[in-house]
Design a protein around this motif. Sequence first.
Motif, short mmCIF file in Angstrom:
data_model
loop_
_atom_site.label_atom_id
_atom_site.label_comp_id
_atom_site.label_asym_id
_atom_site.label_seq_id
_atom_site.Cartn_x
_atom_site.Cartn_y
_atom_site.Cartn_z
N THR B 92 18.32 -9.06 80.80
CA THR B 92 17.80 -7.84 80.17
C THR B 92 18.12 -6.61 81.01
OG1 THR B 92 15.68 -8.35 81.20
CG2 THR B 92 15.90 -8.86 78.87
N SER B 93 17.99 -6.74 82.34
CA SER B 93 18.21 -5.58 83.19
C SER B 93 19.66 -5.12 83.19
CB SER B 93 17.80 -5.88 84.63
OG SER B 93 16.50 -6.38 84.65
N PHE B 94 20.59 -6.05 83.31
CA PHE B 94 21.98 -5.65 83.36
C PHE B 94 22.48 -5.11 82.01
CE2 PHE B 94 24.08 -5.98 87.34
CZ PHE B 94 23.21 -6.71 88.11
N LEU B 95 21.98 -5.71 80.93
CA LEU B 95 22.32 -5.17 79.62
C LEU B 95 21.87 -3.72 79.52
CD1 LEU B 95 21.50 -7.84 76.92
CD2 LEU B 95 23.63 -6.60 77.22
N ALA B 96 20.61 -3.48 79.91
CA ALA B 96 20.07 -2.13 79.86
C ALA B 96 20.89 -1.21 80.75
CB ALA B 96 18.61 -2.14 80.30
N LEU B 97 21.26 -1.68 81.94
CA LEU B 97 22.01 -0.83 82.87
C LEU B 97 23.35 -0.43 82.28
CD1 LEU B 97 22.30 0.45 85.64
CD2 LEU B 97 23.40 -1.63 86.41
N VAL B 98 24.08 -1.40 81.72
CA VAL B 98 25.41 -1.10 81.18
C VAL B 98 25.32 -0.04 80.08
CG1 VAL B 98 27.24 -2.07 79.76
CG2 VAL B 98 26.51 -3.26 81.79
N CYS B 99 24.35 -0.23 79.15
CA CYS B 99 24.22 0.75 78.07
C CYS B 99 23.77 2.10 78.61
CB CYS B 99 23.19 0.26 77.03
SG CYS B 99 23.66 -1.27 76.24
N ALA B 100 22.76 2.08 79.47
CA ALA B 100 22.19 3.34 79.95
C ALA B 100 23.20 4.11 80.79
CB ALA B 100 20.94 3.07 80.78
N LEU B 101 24.01 3.41 81.57
CA LEU B 101 24.94 4.09 82.47
C LEU B 101 25.91 4.97 81.70
CD1 LEU B 101 25.60 4.30 85.46
CD2 LEU B 101 27.28 2.50 85.15
N PHE B 102 26.50 4.40 80.65
CA PHE B 102 27.49 5.18 79.91
C PHE B 102 26.87 6.37 79.20
CE2 PHE B 102 31.25 3.13 80.89
CZ PHE B 102 31.02 1.78 81.00
N ILE B 103 25.72 6.11 78.58
CA ILE B 103 25.07 7.22 77.88
C ILE B 103 24.64 8.29 78.88
CG2 ILE B 103 23.19 7.90 76.36
CD1 ILE B 103 23.14 5.06 75.32
N ALA B 104 24.04 7.86 79.99
CA ALA B 104 23.54 8.81 80.98
C ALA B 104 24.68 9.64 81.56
CB ALA B 104 22.81 8.07 82.11
N LEU B 105 25.79 8.98 81.87
CA LEU B 105 26.93 9.74 82.42
C LEU B 105 27.44 10.75 81.40
CD1 LEU B 105 29.03 7.14 84.41
CD2 LEU B 105 27.55 8.94 85.24
N GLY B 106 27.51 10.31 80.15
CA GLY B 106 27.95 11.23 79.11
C GLY B 106 27.06 12.44 79.02
N VAL B 107 25.75 12.19 79.01
CA VAL B 107 24.81 13.31 78.91
C VAL B 107 24.91 14.20 80.14
CG1 VAL B 107 22.38 13.93 78.77
CG2 VAL B 107 23.22 12.01 77.45
N ALA B 108 24.99 13.58 81.32
CA ALA B 108 25.06 14.37 82.55
C ALA B 108 26.32 15.22 82.58
CB ALA B 108 25.04 13.44 83.76
N LEU B 109 27.43 14.65 82.15
CA LEU B 109 28.68 15.43 82.12
C LEU B 109 28.57 16.56 81.11
CD1 LEU B 109 31.47 12.73 82.41
CD2 LEU B 109 30.95 14.55 84.02
N PHE B 110 27.95 16.25 79.99
CA PHE B 110 27.80 17.29 78.97
C PHE B 110 26.97 18.44 79.51
CE2 PHE B 110 27.76 19.25 74.96
CZ PHE B 110 26.47 19.68 74.69
N ILE B 111 25.85 18.10 80.17
CA ILE B 111 24.96 19.13 80.69
C ILE B 111 25.67 19.98 81.75
CG2 ILE B 111 22.88 19.54 82.08
CD1 ILE B 111 21.59 17.21 80.71
#
Lengths: 259, 346, 383
Positions: B92-111
């Motif tokens: 569960t943790s690694f699944l969450a990490l993989v999904c969250a990482l890409f979205i978070a990076l995208g949002v951070a880059l956008f910001i």
Amino acid sequence: MGQGLEVINENIYYGAFHAVENVTMSIHKNAITALIGPSGCGKSTFLRTLNRMHEVTPKAYCTGEVLLDGVNLYGKDINLVDVRRQIGMVFQKANPFPTMSIRDNVLAGIRLNHKRLSKTEADDLVEWALQGANLWNEVRDKLSSPGIALSGGQQQRLCIARAVAMHPSVLLMDEPTSALDPISTLAIEDLITELKKEFTIVIVTHNMQQAARCSDYTGFFNVQGNGKPSHLVEFNQTEQLFSNPLQRETDDYISGHFG
Amino acid sequence: MIHTSSTHSTSTFVSRTLCRYADTIFKYITLIAGLIILFILTAVTVFLLIQAAPAMVGDKNQTVWAIRSLSGGRTIHFWTYVGPLIFGTILTSFLALVCALFIALGVALFITQYAPRPLAFILSHVIDLLAAVPSVIFGLWGGLVLVPSTYPFWKWMNTYFGWIPLFSGQASNPPRTVATVSLVLTIMILPIICSMARDIFQQTPVLLKEAALGLGATQWEMIKLAVLPFGKKGVISAAMLGLGRALGETMAVLMILSPGDLYSWKLLVASQNQTIAANIAAQFPESDSAGVSVLIATGLVLFVITFLVNIAAHHLTGNAIHTKQKNNIRHPLCINKQFIRCSETD
Amino acid sequence: MNQHHSQHLLRMILSCLIIFFTLSSAGCGQNLGNNIPSISLPKKQKDAVALSGNYSGAGASSQQSAIQTWIVGFNELQPAVNLSYDPSGSGAGVATFLNGANVWAGSDIPLNNEQLRNSETICHGHTAFDLPDYAAPIAITYNLSSYGLNAKHLHLTAQVIAEIFNGTITNWDSPQIKALNPSIASQLPDLSITPVWRSDKSGTTKNFEEYLAAAAPHDWTKTSSENWSYQAGQGAKGTSGVIQTVLQAEGTIGYADAAQVTSGLGIVAVHVGTNYVLPTDIATSNALSQSTILPSTTGRVIVSLPHTTTVANTYPIDLVSYAIACPVYTNNSKAEFVKQWLTYIDSVEGQDAAHMTSGSVPLSHNIRTKVMETIQSIRVVAS
């Protein structure tokens, strides 16, 4: 081969603030043009408009024309990226990409062009660029070591090699030796004297002796007082400007009455 | 000659002494702070070891009975009991990490790179607000809202992607599955990774960005050349922080997941996996002392896993620091070592 | 401004949800507190010693609602006593009882041998006793609402129930279910069955499994325990979790305290004798009356439910929960409190009061007689 730049009636603004007014000059091809003046006189600002780097700063814009071989760089359908590929830039502080090797640093610009180079072509280009930057002999054995593993002077020469590898028409240099020791400075001054055979060079320098030593043409910028925009006072062949300045301001600056 | 201005010399003496000792005092305060952290960590470790001791080395009969009871009769061995729990936690943790990482990076880059200032401001604060939402709320929201409403989506995934082992089996209804839990965990760890990544990307030196732009890079190429390599180590560190939260997340998993004790990859099927933390929360209230020991022993295992993850993170990010020091340009003043402390490489 | 508004709203939602969560995790239904009908007020016992002080208990959450009612009722008798009960779970409650932190414990299962041994310390050389104080039917609830079957009570035998819950029967239109429900056989859908069980340790699970093991021994072969024994279907935490899961999807079937099953869900009528019985108060009461009490020399009253009964209108799937206390005390007022407390909660009035508010079923006469015997044996010894 280098090309010339024509600057016609350029005014630079930061938002509502008028920073530099009415600059008109001809930058001759295959020559070194130096821009001198006291701090805050707008020479770096002006230099950055030549390859549209000022647009990185929000709210900065300029009016007027900059013609490269007759083509206005500020024209409607001109691609910003193309402009910067044609007009390279070396910055005040050496900025090689820290996570890349020396070889990759030199090739960085070429790779952006999506040009496919075979390994031998790439090697040749790297050697040519590093030779041109007078760095080849010092790094030929450690091309895969990180770009930041070099001394300051070497890093700046690496940046020059990186810019030169793009075969730009014009090479802009913003106070390239201000952060370096005298020996490295001399090396780079020798270098740009060599480079002018192939490229057009515009160099901003805080050190007018450097301008006197290296350049063929010099432009002197000056401030006009609080709140007023800077302007280009005089532009002439270097020898003329330094021995026989036409403007009183120029004379005062050169003889050290202010600056 | 005796100084006539004795008061003057006393006051300068006092202030000079204070100045000298202020340094020492501050040094000791920071030392104590560091020691307190160490002490707390040791205390927690010792607590875990003592409480888990009966299960590890104590009365075998009691432990066997407790494990049998906790595992529903499936096993009497500790590692057979905790094995599927470790698997479920990591899955569960690694699944969450993989999904969250890409979205978070995208949002951070956008910001940091694309968004206009007012939008960047609002987005940043919304993300920070999301980080402040308690786990219980996420668990409730997940259990009451997400579970019933996502079944059509999981059914669709199962129908068209069921040939991938991850999405095979029969999609459970209600979907109280690892898939839904990972979705909620992703939303929970997203703000942490995004905030840190945003701060890191913001710190990219302008000079580096200009180096890329000056070569004729587009915005995205500049990000690839300058921003991402610069922020890589920091982003890894942020990811490890998010992973740490996901590993220990209890309430959300407890309220959403239908637990099982299998080593199963089927994300869309319920009753396959369980995490260590949720298992402890579920079993603790009704356990006797032997059971509590076994549960705390599983907690110890989780502690070790988190510890190892942190070590891996330090290894990945710490390396960069060492390389930088090795390749540091010699500071001009190092030539005369009297003036500044030079690194060992000088 | 926006941020303040959104934070305020968030806080409001937060507090509402926390309250909701706390209430729903209480394990039992409404907590009406003071609204006890006058018929159930405790009779003032003659010569009852006036008590004061703080006494606390802890344990099974199934009893929580009933105990809240009893606390209010007991305060009518003894206004100066401050009582509290922590529904921390049977295991935790017994643990705190054994280490002396609580005067009594509530537990869904009687004490095991180890706990009995340990109780000798706190009970001054004697073992603790378990007295039933709470009984409620366990309903088997299902969700087939869009097929119109929730209002119709499905008829199921113990064997079929066991086969459903152990995963042997997997579809609602399987022949076994159809055979038992000829009148609605055509309405049964081709939908897979999702059994829902308690993922946490639970007395409800133990009682349900005990029923299945006794009534369908060929199909239910695993030993009954507080942890659910099979894999089929989904596990949910707490009674509220099970009911919520059954509500969220169709095709689900689960077991839970009958009083807490949301209206609108279907309830199974279980086969007993020649008929099918619903979990009504009367049927449960009949089951309690037919229960036997395991013999004990130490005053323990452990109920053995008639799982395989064939007597009409008996509902055999029930939860019986216990109060655990010591028979021997060194403190006079403590002994007196335990005596009066246990007498009250197991009295007719007390059981009726709990019935009104928590949906429990009052203990039958035979059980209460035995309970009163044990309560009488509570005594004080010199320390």
